[in-house]
Structures are given as C-alpha cells and as structure tokens.
Design a protein around this motif. Structure first.
Motif, PDB file in Angstrom:
ATOM      1  N   GLY A  19       0.834  -1.189   0.000  1.00 27.42           N
ATOM      2  CA  GLY A  19       0.000   0.000   0.000  1.00 27.42           C
ATOM      3  C   GLY A  19       0.868   1.238   0.000  1.00 27.42           C
ATOM      4  O   GLY A  19       2.055   1.185   0.337  1.00 27.42           O
ATOM      5  N   ALA A  20       0.284   2.358  -0.364  1.00 29.59           N
ATOM      6  CA  ALA A  20       1.018   3.620  -0.417  1.00 29.59           C
ATOM      7  C   ALA A  20       1.387   4.084   0.990  1.00 29.59           C
ATOM      8  O   ALA A  20       0.935   3.521   2.000  1.00 29.59           O
ATOM      9  CB  ALA A  20       0.186   4.676  -1.132  1.00 29.59           C
ATOM     10  N   ILE A 101       7.586   0.897  -8.155  1.00 34.81           N
ATOM     11  CA  ILE A 101       6.477   1.853  -8.132  1.00 34.81           C
ATOM     12  C   ILE A 101       6.987   3.236  -7.760  1.00 34.81           C
ATOM     13  O   ILE A 101       6.663   4.241  -8.404  1.00 34.81           O
ATOM     14  CB  ILE A 101       5.383   1.406  -7.146  1.00 34.81           C
ATOM     15  CG1 ILE A 101       4.786   0.058  -7.570  1.00 34.81           C
ATOM     16  CG2 ILE A 101       4.285   2.464  -7.041  1.00 34.81           C
ATOM     17  CD1 ILE A 101       3.799  -0.516  -6.580  1.00 34.81           C
ATOM     18  N   PHE A 102       7.806   3.295  -6.703  1.00 31.37           N
ATOM     19  CA  PHE A 102       8.342   4.580  -6.262  1.00 31.37           C
ATOM     20  C   PHE A 102       9.314   5.149  -7.285  1.00 31.37           C
ATOM     21  O   PHE A 102       9.307   6.351  -7.559  1.00 31.37           O
ATOM     22  CB  PHE A 102       9.035   4.422  -4.907  1.00 31.37           C
ATOM     23  CG  PHE A 102       8.096   4.518  -3.746  1.00 31.37           C
ATOM     24  CD1 PHE A 102       7.955   5.688  -3.028  1.00 31.37           C
ATOM     25  CD2 PHE A 102       7.340   3.425  -3.359  1.00 31.37           C
ATOM     26  CE1 PHE A 102       7.087   5.783  -1.961  1.00 31.37           C
ATOM     27  CE2 PHE A 102       6.468   3.496  -2.289  1.00 31.37           C
ATOM     28  CZ  PHE A 102       6.338   4.677  -1.589  1.00 31.37           C
ATOM     29  N   ALA A 103      10.173   4.303  -7.850  1.00 26.02           N
ATOM     30  CA  ALA A 103      11.163   4.781  -8.809  1.00 26.02           C
ATOM     31  C   ALA A 103      10.499   5.436 -10.009  1.00 26.02           C
ATOM     32  O   ALA A 103      10.969   6.467 -10.509  1.00 26.02           O
ATOM     33  CB  ALA A 103      12.059   3.632  -9.252  1.00 26.02           C
ATOM     34  N   SER A 137      -6.474   2.706  -0.210  1.00 24.36           N
ATOM     35  CA  SER A 137      -7.037   3.747   0.649  1.00 24.36           C
ATOM     36  C   SER A 137      -7.501   4.910  -0.211  1.00 24.36           C
ATOM     37  O   SER A 137      -7.928   4.726  -1.353  1.00 24.36           O
ATOM     38  CB  SER A 137      -5.980   4.182   1.669  1.00 24.36           C
ATOM     39  OG  SER A 137      -6.533   5.032   2.640  1.00 24.36           O
ATOM     40  N   SER A 138      -7.436   6.101   0.327  1.00 19.99           N
ATOM     41  CA  SER A 138      -7.732   7.331  -0.405  1.00 19.99           C
ATOM     42  C   SER A 138      -6.645   8.333  -0.045  1.00 19.99           C
ATOM     43  O   SER A 138      -6.037   8.239   1.025  1.00 19.99           O
ATOM     44  CB  SER A 138      -9.103   7.889  -0.010  1.00 19.99           C
ATOM     45  OG  SER A 138      -9.080   8.321   1.339  1.00 19.99           O
ATOM     46  N   PRO A 139      -6.360   9.307  -0.912  1.00 18.32           N
ATOM     47  CA  PRO A 139      -5.330  10.301  -0.568  1.00 18.32           C
ATOM     48  C   PRO A 139      -5.623  11.007   0.747  1.00 18.32           C
ATOM     49  O   PRO A 139      -4.701  11.281   1.532  1.00 18.32           O
ATOM     50  CB  PRO A 139      -5.375  11.275  -1.753  1.00 18.32           C
ATOM     51  CG  PRO A 139      -5.864  10.452  -2.895  1.00 18.32           C
ATOM     52  CD  PRO A 139      -6.863   9.496  -2.292  1.00 18.32           C
ATOM     53  N   HIS A 166      -0.690   7.469  -4.726  1.00 18.48           N
ATOM     54  CA  HIS A 166      -1.938   6.689  -4.591  1.00 18.48           C
ATOM     55  C   HIS A 166      -2.414   6.196  -5.955  1.00 18.48           C
ATOM     56  O   HIS A 166      -2.770   5.022  -6.126  1.00 18.48           O
ATOM     57  CB  HIS A 166      -2.994   7.560  -3.916  1.00 18.48           C
ATOM     58  CG  HIS A 166      -4.380   7.023  -3.983  1.00 18.48           C
ATOM     59  ND1 HIS A 166      -5.279   7.392  -4.966  1.00 18.48           N
ATOM     60  CD2 HIS A 166      -5.043   6.136  -3.195  1.00 18.48           C
ATOM     61  CE1 HIS A 166      -6.421   6.761  -4.775  1.00 18.48           C
ATOM     62  NE2 HIS A 166      -6.310   5.997  -3.718  1.00 18.48           N
ATOM     63  N   ASP A 167      -2.391   7.088  -6.942  1.00 20.99           N
ATOM     64  CA  ASP A 167      -2.821   6.705  -8.287  1.00 20.99           C
ATOM     65  C   ASP A 167      -1.870   5.670  -8.893  1.00 20.99           C
ATOM     66  O   ASP A 167      -2.317   4.736  -9.581  1.00 20.99           O
ATOM     67  CB  ASP A 167      -2.882   7.940  -9.189  1.00 20.99           C
ATOM     68  CG  ASP A 167      -4.016   8.879  -8.812  1.00 20.99           C
ATOM     69  OD1 ASP A 167      -4.928   8.446  -8.079  1.00 20.99           O
ATOM     70  OD2 ASP A 167      -3.978  10.047  -9.247  1.00 20.99           O
TER      71      ASP A 167
END
Length: 222
Positions: A19-20, A101-103, A137-139, A166-167
């Motif tokens: 998850g974010a 994902i982060f990169a 989740s949501s931002p 999140h997106d």
C-alpha cells in the motif's frame, strides 16, 4: 494478542502487505504476525541516509534515495529467501515490486533507465509471495494517517505527491498478475481500533480461494 486458532492453509507461507505511504502496511503486518504467531519482516526505511533530504528536495535526492532503497530491499529479500518459507508463516510489510512503483514516480531519463537495468537483474532472485494484500485507501485517509504518526520528515508532506503515489499504486495493482492478490478497501474500515474489522480481514486473508484476484471490504458482518 495471543496467536489465533485460525490456521492458515498449508500453501500460504509468505504473505506480503502492500500500500502507499500511510496505508497501514506495517501496522497490519505486525497485527497479523501477532494474530497468527508468524514472523514479521519490516522494511528498514530508517536506514536510508537520504530519506529526509529527499522529502526536502525530491528532484535533487531522488536517485540517491531510490538506489539506497533498492540495495536495502534487495539485501533484505535475499535474507528472506534463505529462510524456511515452507514451514514458517512470514508476513512482510512490502514487496520488492514496491521499489519500482516509487522509482517510476521519482526518476526519469537516464536515471530511470539505469535503475530499471539494476531492478531487472535483481528481481528474478528474490522470493515470490504466496499472497499479496493490497491496502487501497484514499489520498485523504493516507494524509490523515501520515499526520497521526507524526514522523518529523513527513510533517510537510506534499498532498500532490501522495495523490500521485496513490494513483500509481492503483494503476500498478489494477494490472498485477504475478501472485494471488487480495485488494482491501481500507478507506472506510479501522483494523487497528476495531477488532471485528481486523478479524474479518484476517479471515479473508487465510480463506482458501481459486480466484486470482479478490476484492473485499472486510466489515465484521462479511
């Protein structure tokens, strides 16, 4: 919390929670480990010497931060691959895919190309989870959780960065097919304070299923 009498299936030995930032992955990992008497593997984010500088100036420190995370996550995953994953349940608060994902959010051009080359060399040698639990989740909820835990370097978190991350997580797991996937809507539940929500979520995680992807909103009545 004492270990649960709910026994995970024999083919469920390695669960990764994703998850974010602020989704609750570490908290859920620790709760599940206590609940099932499992071993937890937690990301060593505090060992990254560039993290605080990254949040101060993302453009300047993104590459150094990402390479430090890549090395740390790879080393930890290699340690995990040496354990007896076939006899002891292990719950981790991240997957190796998280790094990519982060990169892709922070790097571009030659830096991203170099990163991708390194990632592709490492990825085939890390263990694959039996199940990935994605906390969607949501931002707004992510920012609330980040503010509540009050880490000094996260106090000025950019809402646009969290929304973009999140997106990116949603896009990634929308097309994810490497392992069985359990997508959990955590924007409207509280598995920390509400024991019924947590127990319902734990039941979904260990429930046998032939479905490759499951979507759940684990209220107590489910």
């Amino acid at each position: 919390m004492p270990p649960s009498s709910m026994t995970p299936p024999e083919d469920l030995n390695y669960v990764a929670v994703e998850g974010a930032i602020g989704a609750g992955t570490t908290t859920l990992t620790q709760l599940l480990s206590d609940h099932f008497g499992a071993e937890s593997v937690l990301e060593r984010f505090e060992e990254n010497p560039f993290l605080e500088r990254f949040y101060e100036d993302r453009d300047r420190w993104a590459f150094q931060t990402q390479l430090a995370f890549l090395a740390s996550r790879f080393r930890q995953q290699k340690e995990l691959s040496e354990r007896d994953l076939f006899h002891d349940l292990v719950v981790s608060d991240y997957t190796f895919d998280k790094d990519r994902i982060f990169a892709r959010q922070t790097l571009a051009g030659d830096e991203l190309q170099l990163y991708e080359s390194l990632f592709r060399l490492m990825e085939p040698t890390v263990p694959t989870p039996d199940l990935v639990v994605y906390l969607r989740s949501s931002p707004e909820r992510l920012l609330e959780n980040i503010a509540e835990r009050d880490r000094p370097y996260e106090r000025d978190m950019d809402p646009d960065y969290i929304a973009a991350l999140h997106d990116a997580y949603n896009r990634y797991f929308y097309q994810y097919d490497r392992t069985p996937l359990l997508v959990v809507n955590v924007a409207t539940i509280d598995f920390v304070e509400n024991q019924a929500d947590f127990r319902a979520l734990a039941r979904h995680i260990v429930a046998p299923s032939d479905e490759r992807v499951r979507h759940v909103q684990p209220h107590a009545s489910s």
